[in-house]
Every structure is written in C-alpha cells, then in structure tokens.
Design an enzyme around this catalytic site. Structure first.
Site, PDB file in Angstrom:
ATOM      1  N   HIS A  96      -1.332  -2.381  -1.683  1.00  0.00           N
ATOM      2  CA  HIS A  96      -2.766  -2.068  -1.727  1.00  0.00           C
ATOM      3  C   HIS A  96      -3.344  -2.215  -0.327  1.00  0.00           C
ATOM      4  O   HIS A  96      -2.938  -3.086   0.438  1.00  0.00           O
ATOM      5  CB  HIS A  96      -3.482  -2.999  -2.711  1.00  0.00           C
ATOM      6  N   GLU A 168      -4.890   6.063  -2.671  1.00  0.00           N
ATOM      7  CA  GLU A 168      -6.249   5.524  -2.578  1.00  0.00           C
ATOM      8  C   GLU A 168      -6.767   5.666  -1.155  1.00  0.00           C
ATOM      9  O   GLU A 168      -6.407   4.865  -0.284  1.00  0.00           O
ATOM     10  CB  GLU A 168      -6.252   4.031  -2.943  1.00  0.00           C
TER      11      GLU A 168
END
EC number: 5.3.1.1
Length: 252
Positions: A96, A168
């Site tokens: 992430h 993302e």
C-alpha cells in the site's frame, strides 16, 4: 473469461475489536451471494481475531493489512504470515502506498512478502500506484508497470493467476479526487498487459485487478463497468456497515 468481482474494504488504522465485531455482525448475513461477488475486509492486526470469529460461516473474506516475509524470529513489531494463516486469514494487503511512503517499503520487500504469503497458503492483494507528479508527467504507465513486474518477480504462473492487484493512484487516496472511469480502465489494463508480458495472456486473463482511490457507493458501478476493473479496494467508504453493503449493490 469471467473474473469474479472482489470488493475489499481497507479499514487502515481504525476500529477497536468491539467495533470491528459489531461491523462484521451487521454485514455478515446481508452480503450478496459469493457466486456473484467476493467481499472482504482488511482489518488492523489487533482486530483480526475478532473479525475472523464474527465472520465465521459467512461469505466475508478476511485480510491482514501487512505482514513480514519471515515466519518467526527477532523481528520486533512485525506480523508473522505463518500465524496469520493459522488464525484463518485469507488475504494480505501488501505494498500500500502508505506503507511505501511512511515505512519506506521497497519493491523488493513487497516481492519477498508476496512469496511468504503464498508459502503460507494465503493470497496477496498487491497495491501499486503513482504520485500526482508522475501522473502529470505522463509516466504513470511506466512507473506502475515497473512496480507490478518487481512485485511478481519469481512467482509461478499459477501463483500470479490467483493474485489480486490493486491499482491505487496516490493522488486519489483519501483526497476525494477519484480517477476518471477512462483513467481507471486504462491503468488497470496497463497492469494486466504487464502481467501478460511477464507471464502470458492466459495468466493475465485470470488476475483480478482492483481500482482504489475515493471509491464510494455512488461511483463504484461506473468503475465496475470497465472491462479491466475486477473490483475495488475501498478505504473511507468501508468503515460504516451500511456504506460497505451499498458498495456491493452494483451486482444487482
């Protein structure tokens, strides 16, 4: 080929075990059929046992938000992938942008973690994405492609086929800005094309690619309509039970 959509909520560093349990109890019996869509929650490590207990017997998949690449040893503060598997974890989110940014995780770290996750019988959700600067410079495809290649290096074709990759764009995470439908489709296709180049088209056709970045119940259906978007990794909109369930309504 048809890939089963996968909507995963990433709670980040939110909720105590009691709140986590209440959330799962509120959604568990209301999830759509697992034939239609896979639903999951990535919970903080301190909440995992509560979430797993509450999710037992339901269609809810449970993910950890990170793990280490060794199973045990003198690694103070880290989470063992072996123990994550032993308690019943299905997936582990790795790479992430918050981990890369705040904790200086490298592509090499993420690759080692992916291998450790597979070695312990779980599946990785590998995140990738570019900064606003990279996006505006027109280098998003090149940057994200390199991240994906590095994360998957040395995995088998079979492992890659079962991997979930979450695209993302960093500039859309928690900012309220979301990528356009065209941007999301274009970049999720970039991810799939990189997998095809490295592992062949057959493998690329099986990989599920999620879009993440300010996904909400109001815009999830437009992203899910993109041919190369197979799901979403959702932050803020996954914190309330009602909102999380609304994210799954696109299957109706």
């Amino acid at each position: 080929m048809s890939r089963k959509p996968f909507i995963a909520g990433n709670w980040k560093m939110n909720k105590n075990p009691e709140e986590a349990k209440a959330f799962v109890e509120a959604v568990a019996s209301k999830l759509p059929s697992s034939d239609l869509v896979e639903a999951g929650i990535a919970a903080p490590a301190v909440d995992l046992t509560a979430v797993l207990a509450a999710a037992k017997g339901s269609n809810l998949k449970v993910a950890a938000q990170n793990c280490y690449f060794e199973n045990s040893g003198a690694f103070t503060g880290e989470t063992s992938p072996q123990v994550l598997k032993e308690i019943g974890t299905d997936y582990v989110v790795i790479g992430h942008s918050e981990r890369r940014d705040y904790f200086h995780e490298t592509d090499e770290d993420i690759n080692k973690k992916a291998k450790a996750i597979f070695a312990n019988g779980m599946l990785p959700i590998i995140c990738c994405g570019e900064s606003l600067e990279t996006y505006e410079a027109g280098k998003a495809a090149e940057f994200v492609g390199a991240q994906v290649s590095a994360a998957l290096a040395g995995l088998t074709a079979e492992q890659v086929a079962s991997t979930v990759i979450a695209y993302e764009p960093i500039w859309a995470i928690g900012t309220g800005k979301s990528a356009s439908q065209d941007d999301a489709q274009k970049m999720c296709k970039v991810v799939r094309d990189v997998v095809a180049a490295d592992f062949g088209q057959e493998v690329a056709d099986k990989v599920r690619v999620q879009y993440g970045g300010s996904v909400k119940p109001e815009n999830v259906a437009s992203y899910m309509a993109c041919p190369d978007v197979d799901g979403a990794l959702v932050g803020g909109a996954s914190l309330e039970a009602e909102s999380f369930l609304a994210l799954l309504d696109f299957v109706k």
